[in-house]
Design a protein around this motif. Structure first.
Motif, short mmCIF file in Angstrom:
data_model
loop_
_atom_site.label_atom_id
_atom_site.label_comp_id
_atom_site.label_asym_id
_atom_site.label_seq_id
_atom_site.Cartn_x
_atom_site.Cartn_y
_atom_site.Cartn_z
N LEU A 81 -5.29 -6.73 -12.87
CA LEU A 81 -6.06 -7.93 -12.54
C LEU A 81 -6.72 -7.86 -11.17
O LEU A 81 -7.70 -8.57 -10.90
CB LEU A 81 -5.14 -9.16 -12.54
N VAL A 82 -6.18 -7.03 -10.28
CA VAL A 82 -6.57 -7.09 -8.87
C VAL A 82 -8.07 -6.91 -8.63
O VAL A 82 -8.67 -7.70 -7.91
CB VAL A 82 -5.74 -6.10 -8.04
N PRO A 83 -8.72 -5.90 -9.21
CA PRO A 83 -10.15 -5.72 -8.90
C PRO A 83 -11.02 -6.94 -9.24
O PRO A 83 -12.00 -7.20 -8.54
CB PRO A 83 -10.54 -4.51 -9.75
N ALA A 84 -10.63 -7.68 -10.28
CA ALA A 84 -11.44 -8.82 -10.69
C ALA A 84 -11.07 -10.12 -9.97
O ALA A 84 -11.85 -11.07 -9.96
CB ALA A 84 -11.31 -9.04 -12.20
N ARG A 85 -9.87 -10.17 -9.36
CA ARG A 85 -9.40 -11.42 -8.77
C ARG A 85 -9.52 -11.47 -7.25
O ARG A 85 -9.35 -12.52 -6.64
CB ARG A 85 -7.94 -11.70 -9.15
N THR A 86 -9.78 -10.33 -6.61
CA THR A 86 -9.92 -10.34 -5.15
C THR A 86 -10.94 -9.29 -4.73
O THR A 86 -11.06 -8.23 -5.36
CB THR A 86 -8.58 -10.07 -4.44
N THR A 87 -11.67 -9.60 -3.66
CA THR A 87 -12.61 -8.63 -3.10
C THR A 87 -12.04 -7.95 -1.85
O THR A 87 -12.70 -7.11 -1.25
CB THR A 87 -13.93 -9.33 -2.72
N ASP A 88 -10.82 -8.33 -1.47
CA ASP A 88 -10.20 -7.77 -0.27
C ASP A 88 -9.89 -6.29 -0.48
O ASP A 88 -9.08 -5.95 -1.35
CB ASP A 88 -8.92 -8.54 0.05
N PRO A 89 -10.50 -5.39 0.31
CA PRO A 89 -10.31 -3.96 0.08
C PRO A 89 -8.88 -3.50 0.35
O PRO A 89 -8.42 -2.53 -0.28
CB PRO A 89 -11.28 -3.31 1.06
N VAL A 90 -8.15 -4.18 1.23
CA VAL A 90 -6.78 -3.76 1.53
C VAL A 90 -5.86 -4.06 0.35
O VAL A 90 -5.03 -3.23 -0.05
CB VAL A 90 -6.27 -4.46 2.81
N TRP A 91 -5.99 -5.25 -0.24
CA TRP A 91 -5.20 -5.57 -1.42
C TRP A 91 -5.57 -4.67 -2.59
O TRP A 91 -4.69 -4.23 -3.35
CB TRP A 91 -5.40 -7.03 -1.81
N ARG A 92 -6.85 -4.39 -2.73
CA ARG A 92 -7.27 -3.50 -3.81
C ARG A 92 -6.69 -2.10 -3.64
O ARG A 92 -6.25 -1.47 -4.60
CB ARG A 92 -8.81 -3.42 -3.85
N ARG A 93 -6.68 -1.63 -2.40
CA ARG A 93 -6.16 -0.28 -2.14
C ARG A 93 -4.65 -0.23 -2.41
O ARG A 93 -4.15 0.73 -3.02
CB ARG A 93 -6.47 0.13 -0.71
#
Length: 215
Positions: A81-93
């Protein structure tokens, strides 16, 4: 309150009962286990007859592999879900790192289960145990964005990683199959490192305390 579930009849039963398997509440803060270095009740394993080319599997090895597969299958949809629910690059990484590790470990766990001769079915299907996100919790994540999503995500990941490290450490102490014990050691190392990354990103848990801080 979630329905009671039966723990596997092996060494892991003591670990799961100590962690609250039989009464796992839905709140990630409540399901988070104590610090990973806390003492855990263990019992001597009973060794099963050899079933694979890499040596014998004990019931403890098989139970740990089955639970590890079940937990990975529950957390991967969260990470997806992460890529679609947040744009924060640190959380995505962070999510991408955890997902890559879990997918690789899942491949090895399934292969080892096949080598052990255990049934291909998931004995934990439908169980809501510590470290496993429920369908309702997953639905809440799907509807959250931004900081609300980060807060929910951090709680679920912390509960999952803490429980994964705990039961992997129990497998290290009580397992007998070399490749399975080696996988458990890798899970402990990787999970501990991921928890440290999560603590840096989200220093306070859902109740306002730092991860691992006593009440």
């Amino acid at each position: 309150m979630r329905a009671l579930v039966a723990a596997p009849p092996t060494l892991l039963i003591a670990v799961l009962l100590v962690a609250g398997c039989a009464a796992g509440p839905s709140d990630p803060a409540a399901t988070a286990a104590p610090p990973v270095n806390a003492p855990t009740a263990v019992a001597p394993p009973s060794v099963a007859a050899p079933t694979g080319t890499a040596g014998p599997f004990s019931p403890t090895d098989t139970a740990w592999l089955q639970l590890t597969v079940a937990m990975a299958e529950r957390v991967l949809p969260v990470l997806d879900l992460v890529p679609a629910r947040t744009t924060d690059p640190v959380w995505r990484r962070l999510a991408a790192q955890i997902e890559a590790t879990h997918r690789a470990d899942l491949v090895v766990s399934r292969r080892l289960l096949g080598d052990s001769g255990a049934p291909a079915t998931n004995p934990h299907e439908g169980h809501d145990m510590p470290g496993m996100i429920s369908p309702d919790e997953l639905a809440a994540l799907r509807s959250a964005t931004g900081k609300a999503f980060h807060r929910l995500l951090a709680g679920h990941l912390r509960a999952h990683l803490t429980q994964a490290v705990r039961i992997a450490a129990a497998e290290q102490r009580g397992g007998v199959h070399p490749a399975t014990i080696a996988l458990a050691a890798a899970v402990v190392r990787g999970g501990t490192a991921d928890l440290a990354r999560l603590d840096r990103l989200d220093p306070a848990g859902p109740d306002g305390r730092r991860a691992g801080q006593a009440a």
